[in-house]
Motif scaffolding. Sequence first.
Motif, PDB file in Angstrom:
ATOM      1  N   SER A  63     -45.146 -50.905  10.304  1.00 54.57           N
ATOM      2  CA  SER A  63     -44.279 -50.684   9.207  1.00 54.57           C
ATOM      3  C   SER A  63     -43.130 -49.654   9.778  1.00 54.57           C
ATOM      4  O   SER A  63     -43.181 -49.539  11.053  1.00 54.57           O
ATOM      5  CB  SER A  63     -44.971 -49.808   8.242  1.00 54.57           C
ATOM      6  OG  SER A  63     -45.477 -48.286   8.908  1.00 54.57           O
ATOM      7  N   ARG A  64     -42.064 -49.404   9.085  1.00 54.59           N
ATOM      8  CA  ARG A  64     -40.873 -48.758   9.338  1.00 54.59           C
ATOM      9  C   ARG A  64     -41.364 -47.481  10.082  1.00 54.59           C
ATOM     10  O   ARG A  64     -40.891 -46.845  10.968  1.00 54.59           O
ATOM     11  CB  ARG A  64     -39.979 -48.653   8.387  1.00 54.59           C
ATOM     12  CG  ARG A  64     -38.712 -47.791   8.949  1.00 54.59           C
ATOM     13  CD  ARG A  64     -37.672 -47.799   7.720  1.00 54.59           C
ATOM     14  NE  ARG A  64     -36.926 -49.081   7.571  1.00 54.59           N
ATOM     15  CZ  ARG A  64     -36.427 -49.330   6.359  1.00 54.59           C
ATOM     16  NH1 ARG A  64     -36.463 -48.630   5.377  1.00 54.59           N
ATOM     17  NH2 ARG A  64     -35.535 -50.637   6.609  1.00 54.59           N
ATOM     18  N   GLU A  65     -42.470 -46.870   9.422  1.00 58.95           N
ATOM     19  CA  GLU A  65     -43.188 -45.568  10.059  1.00 58.95           C
ATOM     20  C   GLU A  65     -43.721 -45.675  11.361  1.00 58.95           C
ATOM     21  O   GLU A  65     -44.266 -44.970  11.907  1.00 58.95           O
ATOM     22  CB  GLU A  65     -43.887 -44.939   8.954  1.00 58.95           C
ATOM     23  CG  GLU A  65     -43.120 -44.534   7.592  1.00 58.95           C
ATOM     24  CD  GLU A  65     -42.858 -45.648   6.929  1.00 58.95           C
ATOM     25  OE1 GLU A  65     -41.731 -45.653   6.005  1.00 58.95           O
ATOM     26  OE2 GLU A  65     -43.351 -46.769   6.948  1.00 58.95           O
ATOM     27  N   TYR A  96     -41.223 -53.912  12.636  1.00 55.39           N
ATOM     28  CA  TYR A  96     -40.890 -52.613  13.279  1.00 55.39           C
ATOM     29  C   TYR A  96     -41.808 -52.183  14.479  1.00 55.39           C
ATOM     30  O   TYR A  96     -42.020 -51.233  14.969  1.00 55.39           O
ATOM     31  CB  TYR A  96     -40.791 -51.562  12.310  1.00 55.39           C
ATOM     32  CG  TYR A  96     -39.744 -51.823  11.236  1.00 55.39           C
ATOM     33  CD1 TYR A  96     -38.492 -51.539  11.676  1.00 55.39           C
ATOM     34  CD2 TYR A  96     -40.070 -52.103   9.883  1.00 55.39           C
ATOM     35  CE1 TYR A  96     -37.399 -51.961  10.559  1.00 55.39           C
ATOM     36  CE2 TYR A  96     -39.100 -52.267   8.876  1.00 55.39           C
ATOM     37  CZ  TYR A  96     -37.851 -52.132   9.387  1.00 55.39           C
ATOM     38  OH  TYR A  96     -36.861 -52.615   8.246  1.00 55.39           O
ATOM     39  N   SER A 132     -33.827 -50.099  11.754  1.00 58.35           N
ATOM     40  CA  SER A 132     -33.938 -48.792  10.897  1.00 58.35           C
ATOM     41  C   SER A 132     -35.067 -48.285  11.024  1.00 58.35           C
ATOM     42  O   SER A 132     -36.189 -48.977  11.123  1.00 58.35           O
ATOM     43  CB  SER A 132     -33.507 -49.414   9.585  1.00 58.35           C
ATOM     44  OG  SER A 132     -34.322 -50.162   9.075  1.00 58.35           O
ATOM     45  N   ARG A 133     -34.975 -46.811  11.005  1.00 54.79           N
ATOM     46  CA  ARG A 133     -36.120 -45.814  10.855  1.00 54.79           C
ATOM     47  C   ARG A 133     -36.128 -44.768   9.923  1.00 54.79           C
ATOM     48  O   ARG A 133     -35.088 -44.685   9.309  1.00 54.79           O
ATOM     49  CB  ARG A 133     -36.286 -45.324  12.373  1.00 54.79           C
ATOM     50  CG  ARG A 133     -36.435 -45.940  13.486  1.00 54.79           C
ATOM     51  CD  ARG A 133     -36.649 -45.507  15.054  1.00 54.79           C
ATOM     52  NE  ARG A 133     -35.452 -44.718  15.211  1.00 54.79           N
ATOM     53  CZ  ARG A 133     -35.213 -44.032  16.408  1.00 54.79           C
ATOM     54  NH1 ARG A 133     -36.169 -44.128  17.168  1.00 54.79           N
ATOM     55  NH2 ARG A 133     -33.984 -43.416  16.704  1.00 54.79           N
ATOM     56  N   PRO A 134     -37.366 -44.368   9.526  1.00 56.28           N
ATOM     57  CA  PRO A 134     -37.329 -43.333   8.556  1.00 56.28           C
ATOM     58  C   PRO A 134     -36.320 -42.179   8.754  1.00 56.28           C
ATOM     59  O   PRO A 134     -36.151 -41.815   9.874  1.00 56.28           O
ATOM     60  CB  PRO A 134     -38.693 -42.847   8.484  1.00 56.28           C
ATOM     61  CG  PRO A 134     -39.200 -43.859   9.280  1.00 56.28           C
ATOM     62  CD  PRO A 134     -38.705 -44.618  10.163  1.00 56.28           C
ATOM     63  N   ASN A 135     -35.796 -41.926   7.714  1.00 56.31           N
ATOM     64  CA  ASN A 135     -34.678 -40.747   7.974  1.00 56.31           C
ATOM     65  C   ASN A 135     -34.776 -39.969   6.477  1.00 56.31           C
ATOM     66  O   ASN A 135     -35.225 -40.394   5.350  1.00 56.31           O
ATOM     67  CB  ASN A 135     -33.171 -41.195   8.210  1.00 56.31           C
ATOM     68  CG  ASN A 135     -32.574 -41.906   7.056  1.00 56.31           C
ATOM     69  OD1 ASN A 135     -32.749 -41.926   5.810  1.00 56.31           O
ATOM     70  ND2 ASN A 135     -32.128 -43.301   7.651  1.00 56.31           N
ATOM     71  N   GLN A 177     -33.691 -41.806   3.496  1.00 59.94           N
ATOM     72  CA  GLN A 177     -33.936 -43.039   3.565  1.00 59.94           C
ATOM     73  C   GLN A 177     -33.080 -44.094   3.194  1.00 59.94           C
ATOM     74  O   GLN A 177     -33.130 -45.127   2.254  1.00 59.94           O
ATOM     75  CB  GLN A 177     -35.137 -43.363   2.524  1.00 59.94           C
ATOM     76  CG  GLN A 177     -36.633 -42.586   2.496  1.00 59.94           C
ATOM     77  CD  GLN A 177     -36.988 -43.104   3.998  1.00 59.94           C
ATOM     78  OE1 GLN A 177     -37.401 -44.279   4.264  1.00 59.94           O
ATOM     79  NE2 GLN A 177     -37.439 -42.388   4.838  1.00 59.94           N
ATOM     80  N   SER A 178     -31.801 -43.956   3.687  1.00 62.40           N
ATOM     81  CA  SER A 178     -30.608 -44.552   3.689  1.00 62.40           C
ATOM     82  C   SER A 178     -30.068 -44.912   5.222  1.00 62.40           C
ATOM     83  O   SER A 178     -29.136 -44.306   5.690  1.00 62.40           O
ATOM     84  CB  SER A 178     -29.507 -43.758   2.914  1.00 62.40           C
ATOM     85  OG  SER A 178     -28.269 -44.563   2.629  1.00 62.40           O
ATOM     86  N   PRO A 179     -30.533 -45.968   5.567  1.00 53.73           N
ATOM     87  CA  PRO A 179     -29.942 -46.187   6.843  1.00 53.73           C
ATOM     88  C   PRO A 179     -28.562 -46.861   6.984  1.00 53.73           C
ATOM     89  O   PRO A 179     -28.174 -47.287   5.875  1.00 53.73           O
ATOM     90  CB  PRO A 179     -31.053 -47.460   7.473  1.00 53.73           C
ATOM     91  CG  PRO A 179     -31.354 -48.069   6.152  1.00 53.73           C
ATOM     92  CD  PRO A 179     -31.440 -46.842   5.204  1.00 53.73           C
TER      93      PRO A 179
END
Length: 690
Positions: free
Chosen positions: A101-103, A160, A204-207, A210-212
């Motif tokens: 996952s992205r996480e 990811y 893209s990664r978590p931020n 949540q807006s890459p």
Amino acid sequence: MAKSIRNDRLQLGVCYYPEHWPESLWSDDFRRMREMNISVIRIAEFGWAILEPEEGNFRFELFDKAVDLAHEYGLQVILGTPTATPPAWLTEKYPEVLNASREGVLFRHGMRRHYNYSSAKYRELGNRITAKMAERYGNHPAVIGWQIDNELNCEISEFYAEADHAAFREWVRNKYGTLDRLNEAWGTVVWSQTYTDWGQIYLSRPNPGQSPNPHLLLDEKRFTSDNAISFAGEQADIIRAAAPSQWITTNGLFGRLDNHDLTEQHLDFFSYDSYPQFATIFPEGGVEPLMDRRWGASLSNVRSVSPQFCVMEQQAGPGGWVNRIEMASPRPGQLRLWTYQSVLHGADMVLYFRWRTATVGTEIYWHGINDYHNRPNRRVRELTQVGEEFTRLGELAAGSEYKAGIAIIRDYDNQWDAEFDVWHGPLNGQSVKSWYKQLQYQHIPADYLYLKNDTLVEDLLRYEVLVYPHPAILPDERAAVLEAYVRQGGKLVFGARTGYKDIHGRCPMRPLPGPVAGLCGITVEDFTLIKGTVEAPLLQWGAALENVKTTGGNEIRAAGFNDILSVEAEDVEVTAVYASDYYAGQPAMTKRKVGQGEVWYYGAAFSEPVVDKLLEWLGLESPVKEWLTLPKSVEMGIRSKDGQDLIFLLNYSGEPIAAASSRPVKDVLTGNMLHGEISLPAYGVMVLEQ
């Protein structure tokens, strides 16, 4: 030229899983298939654990017996490479093959499609099992072709894993060459995102928000597509070397995958999995939803890749997963109707999913032709009728092309950008739905046409009208091809927010609608989103700019988004104005004659009444209007070959309907001559030949 399946007759087939059933059932299964005029089976796409139960220990006995026995019964075989379901020993020993996952959480064994395309180890082992299978069956007389993997990017189209971050880094380095060019394309000057080393670049990664970065995200989707194409291409190369006389395909359509490039680079034609009842699980809103009839839009997408294609999985019963049934049992006639829906839209080979409903596993509610009890049922009887009809229709229809005078333009850049730019996706969805629906109801066949970087004006001139509802991303090169189409006699229709982004998803400093402002002879003076408490303004149009009303007397409003237009060229005709709100009286729709053609611009999302009015103005009518009277519940479409038209009539209503023909016509499926009143039963099908 688009790649298509090359059949000399229509063929019926079925997906079969010999590993699921005792060998004692196989002969009876194959005998009954032949009695139904089923001539093709697909096997092995989920059989890796059978073929390689331990690393390096290859066991072909089960599939050898199945393929040999199929050949004895005159069945042809499509083999699937089994890489959609890696065996447990593989994922346990080599966890680096797993997707994440992205996480960063790994997806574990127990489902399917839990691997990543970027893993060198997974490619090595996947290519090895592919090579072993191709060596084994590349010259088998029963095997006609191969399906690469199964439903690439189905279940999940995001990747990811650590290998994916590394592969993306290499992909952008090859694309941009220098960090300066990458920083410029991605607009990294904003929020101090500037990269000074390639090692700083990730998917893209978590931020916190949540807006890459939107430009990075657009490239991420392009990378995902290229990576999947590369993964499939390695298998295709292996098969082609070992089995040059057998064709290669794969089955889609799924997200973040350029199926046109995939087919052009590596396949002989494209295939599709058709489940019309998905349209009843997620029905569109509004009055008179198209329901399972809407599935023709999906099939039109496939036809844009391969004009004649294979349906690798055709819905054959009620559907659902292990914990729920989602789809009702098809009503009597619907399986036949859905089969001919696929054939009308270009399928020359149709395989049903599946021969017999699974008694164990995740798909025990995803029903096949036969039920658990394996006794004859109405689905078997209905599809036996289809098999008989294919013997009469087969040579006439195979190789024929769907005839359409209008196409709705799509492209992958806008499709992928709209996944993140979430206001744009629904706007486009509403407009496409409105166009497709009204074209269906007026019995005007339509294509979908994907605009690519290498699209030529000759590819467009096949159509009298092109509709490009909301191309937010519109590079100058594509705009030039569209302008050439208009100048050479085409009619082109744009909608709101055309041309406000470049190929990277950036907004250039130029008047809207960007690269087609000069073609349209307008600019966008102002604009506003229609949402929440903001009410869509009324429209006025026509020679006297009268109030627009539907046949029911309701006033029409300009929905979704409003571009307020400014006329820049003297020869622009204002065909509609906004009749309310602060921009009342300002242009909402324009028309301009350019060269031998004309270009239209509408500053809102297309609604059904607006589409009806435009069809009238554009002069588009049903090609059978002069001699065939049809109710709205019937889809009419034409497949043509060597100057001979086959006119398909599909009744999606649960009630019998009456139509009328002023000409004598023959129903190919029955051999009956028809003239005057024609009756179509509930879910009935006719194929007419003049």
